[in-house]
Design an enzyme around this catalytic site. Structure first.
Site, PDB file in Angstrom:
ATOM      1  N   TYR A 468       0.822  -1.212   0.000  1.00 33.73           N
ATOM      2  CA  TYR A 468       0.000   0.000   0.000  1.00 33.73           C
ATOM      3  C   TYR A 468       0.857   1.264   0.000  1.00 33.73           C
ATOM      4  CZ  TYR A 468      -2.907  -3.851   1.538  1.00 33.73           C
ATOM      5  OH  TYR A 468      -3.503  -5.080   1.631  1.00 33.73           O
ATOM      6  N   HIS A 469       1.975   1.205  -0.725  1.00 34.69           N
ATOM      7  CA  HIS A 469       2.902   2.332  -0.786  1.00 34.69           C
ATOM      8  C   HIS A 469       3.147   2.755  -2.232  1.00 34.69           C
ATOM      9  CE1 HIS A 469       4.529   0.540   3.220  1.00 34.69           C
ATOM     10  NE2 HIS A 469       3.471   1.296   3.414  1.00 34.69           N
ATOM     11  N   ALA A 470       2.101   2.797  -3.036  1.00 35.33           N
ATOM     12  CA  ALA A 470       2.238   3.189  -4.441  1.00 35.33           C
ATOM     13  C   ALA A 470       2.891   4.565  -4.544  1.00 35.33           C
ATOM     14  CB  ALA A 470       0.865   3.220  -5.115  1.00 35.33           C
TER      15      ALA A 470
END
Length: 550
Positions: A468-470
């Site tokens: 969840y670190h795009a």
């Protein structure tokens, strides 16, 4: 037409920081446009730290995106949630607070992001946080974001740290100070039992300002141009389509998925793609939507005695008790994200600084982020931090409500696959240490039968999830770099009065969770937008060295 000095697109982590800092001058008019709702107390699951899994899995405060079928993951579509509420993804994330490695920022400079060295970003990290730990040289004490380690209520956290020592890894007293490397305590952005999202920390204290207008339920349709000068924004609020003029700048803060999408539908991007969309080219920038990066994460779990696991408290009655205690006191199991043990280690001792992060949780999870009530257990999430695979984000149409095409290309290089296998080896080695002997039960995931190279690789392809670190889809860089989208001050190349300020401008992924770095970036760029001198660099020493990864 309505107007303001600054129009901010997106009320997420960066947008809330900018709204606060830019509206500090009463003579400066600021409008913040957020597609989602306000984060009032009806959104109780946003404010309760232990409830973050509820919104992470979907609902009214989340854009539930998925990648396209990933070729190296047997065609799986990988979930990519993004916050759709004031606070953005800081309103639904796990509240894990890490500044990442000082060497990440040294690396950014080599990638064309001049002005982003560790000495130059450290004063902005200090400015944003209010921490009660660490050394004053590194840590801020009076910033808007409350930062604090968790209550450490389970003995299994001690087992985790002792096992790390037994495996030969160092301990660190402060992962956000001199030494990131090692086993330590994970801090959380939690303020007296309440999620300290960017909205809570930055927006809530200044909502009364007459020169700050916050519009929720406002979906930006496109950026408006006169020639190559950004002059405003068209947005939809309810059934009404409205326009607002920006007298000074349009500031795009919609995140690594939606910022490139908005640029593309507004005529900024790769010309052949813009032609497919049916939009005239305002600026030909082939890097828009490219360079997409993310951490690819694995969950491993074991059973353990019920008395040392949170799972025994997660039946219907136990959850009700946790919720009631949190409502009445803001304390108890409800005030923790239960990710309180963390480690940053090297996958290879020849590396200059850590490239693997893993977190310990004293509970066993079902699929996704849903906790079980039994059996008792614990789990570790682990991810390699500097992947070499790159993906893209591509608008499918001019309708911004239609999810864009998202491709990560997870495990598409031999390097990334080898690092994934190494992650599994590291976790198993730590859990096998004597510190876990008294509580270690059956390996539930992957299971002891998954031990050959082929079976471990299959496990990695079948079960890995997004970290969840795009990041990276409007990357900073030099004007001479054809893949760069913005300058080191966030200004979009080829146009005037338009900046991107969010995780999309990160050149390459940080070693750790990205939320704190994004708030730091917004703090730093707010000064540049206002035309004030940057804070004086702090030349604090740090552990490690910058050298090529192996």
């Amino acid at each position: 037409m309505e107007s303001a000095d600054f129009v901010i697109i997106g009320g997420g982590s960066a947008g809330c920081v900018l709204a606060n800092r830019l509206s500090g001058d009463p003579a400066t008019g600021v409008v913040l446009l957020e597609a989602g709702p306000a984060d009032d107390w009806r959104a109780w699951s946003v404010h309760m730290p232990a409830a973050y899994g509820i919104n992470f899995q979907g609902g009214p405060y989340t854009r539930s995106y998925h990648t396209e079928p990933e070729a190296q993951l047997f065609g799986r579509k990988v979930y990519q949630p993004r916050g759709k509420i004031l606070g953005g993804s800081s309103g639904i994330n796990g509240m894990c607070y890490t500044r990442c490695s000082p060497l990440d920022y040294q690396r950014w400079v080599t990638e064309g992001a001049q002005g982003w060295s560790y000495a130059e970003v450290l004063p902005y990290f200090k400015k944003l946080e209010s921490s009660d730990s660490g050394d004053d040289l590194y840590r801020g004490r009076t910033g808007p974001v409350r930062v604090k380690a968790g209550p450490w209520a389970f003995a299994s956290y001690d087992s985790f740290q002792k096992a790390g020592e037994q495996a030969g890894y160092p301990l660190t007293l402060d992962i956000n100070g001199y030494q990131q490397e090692g086993f330590g305590r994970f801090e959380r952005n939690v303020d007296n039992g309440i999620r300290a999202s960017a909205s809570w920390a930055y927006l809530r204290p200044v909502r009364h300002r007459k020169n700050l207008r916050v519009k929720t339920g406002a979906t930006v349709v496109r950026i408006l141009f006169e020639g190559t000068k950004a002059v405003g924004v068209e947005y939809r609020q309810g059934a009404q389509v409205r326009k607002i003029r920006a007298e000074r700048e349009v500031l795009l803060c919609a995140g690594a998925i939606n910022s490139p999408q908005i640029l593309q539908v507004s005529g900024i991007g790769e010309p052949s793609h813009l032609k497919e969309l049916g939009v005239a080219t305002v600026a030909a920038l082939r890097g828009v939507g490219q360079n997409l990066q993310d951490h690819y994460e694995f969950y491993l779990s074991w059973t353990c005695p019920d008395e040392v696991s949170l799972n025994r408290h997660l039946g219907p009655l136990g959850k009700a008790k946790i919720g009631l205690e949190w409502i009445l006191t803001r304390r108890g199991f409800g005030e923790s994200n239960h990710c309180e043990g963390v480690a940053f280690v090297k996958s290879d001792n020849s590396l200059g600084y850590p490239d693997v992060q893993f977190q310990f949780m004293p509970l066993q999870l079902a699929d996704g982020l849903s906790p079980k009530s039994k059996p008792g257990g614990f789990c570790i999430t682990i991810a390699h931090q500097r992947p070499r695979n790159r993906g893209h984000v591509k608008a499918r149409s001019l309708d911004v409500d239609k999810a864009p095409e998202i491709v990560l290309n997870y495990l598409s290089t031999d390097y990334d696959l080898a690092k994934a296998r190494r992650c599994i080896e590291i976790v198993r080695d730590v859990i096998a240490r004597p510190a876990f002997d008294a509580i270690r039960g059956k390996e539930m995931k992957p299971g002891v039968e998954i031990n050959s190279r082929q079976s471990v690789e299959q496990f990695c392809r079948e079960t890995g999830t997004s970290g969840y670190h795009a990041s990276g889809t409007c990357r900073m860089g030099s004007a001479h770099n054809p893949d760069a989208v913005v300058s080191a001050t966030g200004k979009v190349f080829g146009v005037e009065n338009l900046r991107v300020v969010d995780g999309s401008i990160i050149p390459s992924l940080t070693t750790g969770n990205t939320n704190a770095p994004i708030m730091m970036m917004a703090e730093k760029l707010a000064d540049d937008i206002l035309g004030v001198p940057p804070l004086v660099p702090i030349h604090a020493p740090f552990a490690g060295e910058l050298k090529p990864d192996v």
